[in-house]
Design an enzyme around this catalytic site. Sequence first.
Site, PDB file in Angstrom:
ATOM      1  CE  LYS A 134      -8.679  -3.606  -0.934  1.00  0.00           C
ATOM      2  NZ  LYS A 134      -7.323  -3.620  -0.342  1.00  0.00           N
ATOM      3  CG  HIS A 143      -2.015  -0.914   1.242  1.00  0.00           C
ATOM      4  ND1 HIS A 143      -3.036  -0.822   0.323  1.00  0.00           N
ATOM      5  CD2 HIS A 143      -2.345  -1.951   2.050  1.00  0.00           C
ATOM      6  CE1 HIS A 143      -3.936  -1.773   0.565  1.00  0.00           C
ATOM      7  NE2 HIS A 143      -3.531  -2.472   1.597  1.00  0.00           N
TER       8      HIS A 143
HETATM    9  O1  S5P Z   1     -10.968  -8.350   1.054  1.00  0.00           O
HETATM   10  C1  S5P Z   1      -9.842  -7.921   1.289  1.00  0.00           C
HETATM   11  C2  S5P Z   1      -9.022  -7.433   0.263  1.00  0.00           C
HETATM   12  C3  S5P Z   1      -7.728  -7.033   0.575  1.00  0.00           C
HETATM   13  S1  S5P Z   1      -6.672  -6.648  -0.728  1.00  0.00           S
HETATM   14  N1  S5P Z   1      -9.346  -7.957   2.548  1.00  0.00           N
HETATM   15  C4  S5P Z   1      -8.082  -7.540   2.874  1.00  0.00           C
HETATM   16  O2  S5P Z   1      -7.695  -7.629   4.041  1.00  0.00           O
HETATM   17  N2  S5P Z   1      -7.266  -7.023   1.883  1.00  0.00           N
HETATM   18  C5  S5P Z   1      -5.901  -6.528   2.197  1.00  0.00           C
HETATM   19  O3  S5P Z   1      -5.127  -7.589   2.710  1.00  0.00           O
HETATM   20  C6  S5P Z   1      -5.867  -5.412   3.238  1.00  0.00           C
HETATM   21  O4  S5P Z   1      -5.895  -4.141   2.610  1.00  0.00           O
HETATM   22  C7  S5P Z   1      -4.543  -5.660   3.931  1.00  0.00           C
HETATM   23  O5  S5P Z   1      -3.501  -4.989   3.231  1.00  0.00           O
HETATM   24  C8  S5P Z   1      -4.303  -7.156   3.806  1.00  0.00           C
HETATM   25  C9  S5P Z   1      -4.651  -7.977   5.026  1.00  0.00           C
HETATM   26  O6  S5P Z   1      -3.834  -7.658   6.105  1.00  0.00           O
HETATM   27  P1  S5P Z   1      -3.884  -8.470   7.486  1.00  0.00           P
HETATM   28  O7  S5P Z   1      -2.911  -7.755   8.358  1.00  0.00           O
HETATM   29  O8  S5P Z   1      -5.284  -8.424   8.022  1.00  0.00           O
HETATM   30  O9  S5P Z   1      -3.454  -9.883   7.159  1.00  0.00           O
END
Ligand code: S5P
Length: 279
Positions: free
Chosen positions: A95, A64
Site C-alpha cells: 500500500k 505484509h
Molecule cells: O480494502 C482492503 C484492502 C486490503 S489489501 N481491505 C483489506 O482488508 N485489505 C487487506 O486484506 C488487509 O490488509 C488484510 O491483509 C486482508 C484482509 O484480512 P482478513 O483477515 O480481514 O480477511
Amino acid sequence: MVAVAKQTYAQRATRHPNPAAKALLETIERKRTNLSVSVDVTKREDFFRIVDIVGPYVCLVKTHIDIIEDFDPSAIERLKALSEKHDFLIFEDRKFADIGNTVALQYSAGVHKIASWSHSTNAHPVPGPSIISGLKAVGLPLGRGLLLLAEMSTKGSLATGSYTEEAVRMARANRDFVIGFIAQQRMDSVGLREGESSPDEDFLILTPGVGLDTRGDSMGQQYRTPREVVIESNCDVIIVGRGVYGNDNGTNAEAVRAQAERYRAEGWKAYQERVGISD
Ligand code: S5P
C-alpha cells in the site's frame, strides 16, 4: 467483444500484455483456484507453516512482510522456494502512498527489497499519477505489476465516487504496468467520460473483505461471501485472511487446510457459474 467478466481466465491469459497479470491468470486456470490467502501473522514459523498448508489451494499468497518480527533475508528465499513448490505467485500488500521518488526507494531498497521478489504490489492513488511513475521505473523492467486501491472494504472508506473514478483513469493511462485494482466490484464502466465507450482493457479485480462465517470484525472490516464478490460484483480473485487461519495464528493445521479448500471450492464454483462453464 465479450465482456471481460464473461471470459474464462484462460482466454484472458492468452491476451494479457503484462507478464505478472498473465502469470496470475495462467496460475488461476492451471490450479483451478481464484483464492488468495493473506498471511497476516507476526512470527516466521507461523507464517511459513500457514503458507505451506494453504499453498496447494491458492493462486497468490498475499504478504505484509513488515509485520514479521523475526524477519531476515533468508525468509525471502524460503518464501520463493515455497512459491515454486506449490506453484503460487506472491503479492506484497505494501500500500505505497508517497511521492514517486520515495516509493521507488521503498519498493527497491531498505530491508525488504520488495521489487526483487514480489510479483505484484499495490498503491493508493492518493498522490496522483506520479506514484505510478515512481513504482513503474523500478517494477516494469522486472516484469512486475501494480494494483491500485480503487476502493476499500472498510466501513466509512473515503475511496468512493470521484476518487475511485480518478484511480481508474490513472490505471488506463498506465496499462503496461497497472494490472488491476483492489476493489469491491468490477471497474470496467467506471470513470468513462460522457460519450466514451468502454476501452479494450483487462484489469484484474482482487477483492479483500471475504468471509463465509462472519460479516465483519471489531475494527471496521466488512465481509462478503465469495458468491457475492465473484458473481454479483464480478471480481476475479478473493482475498481471505482470518477466514482461513482463524484468530490463533493457524495453530490447527487441519482446520487451516479445510478452510483453504472450502474457500477455494466456493470461489471456483462462483467463477464457473459466472462464465457459464462446468467441469
Ligand atoms: O480494502 C482492503 C484492502 C486490503 S489489501 N481491505 C483489506 O482488508 N485489505 C487487506 O486484506 C488487509 O490488509 C488484510 O491483509 C486482508 C484482509 O484480512 P482478513 O483477515 O480481514 O480477511
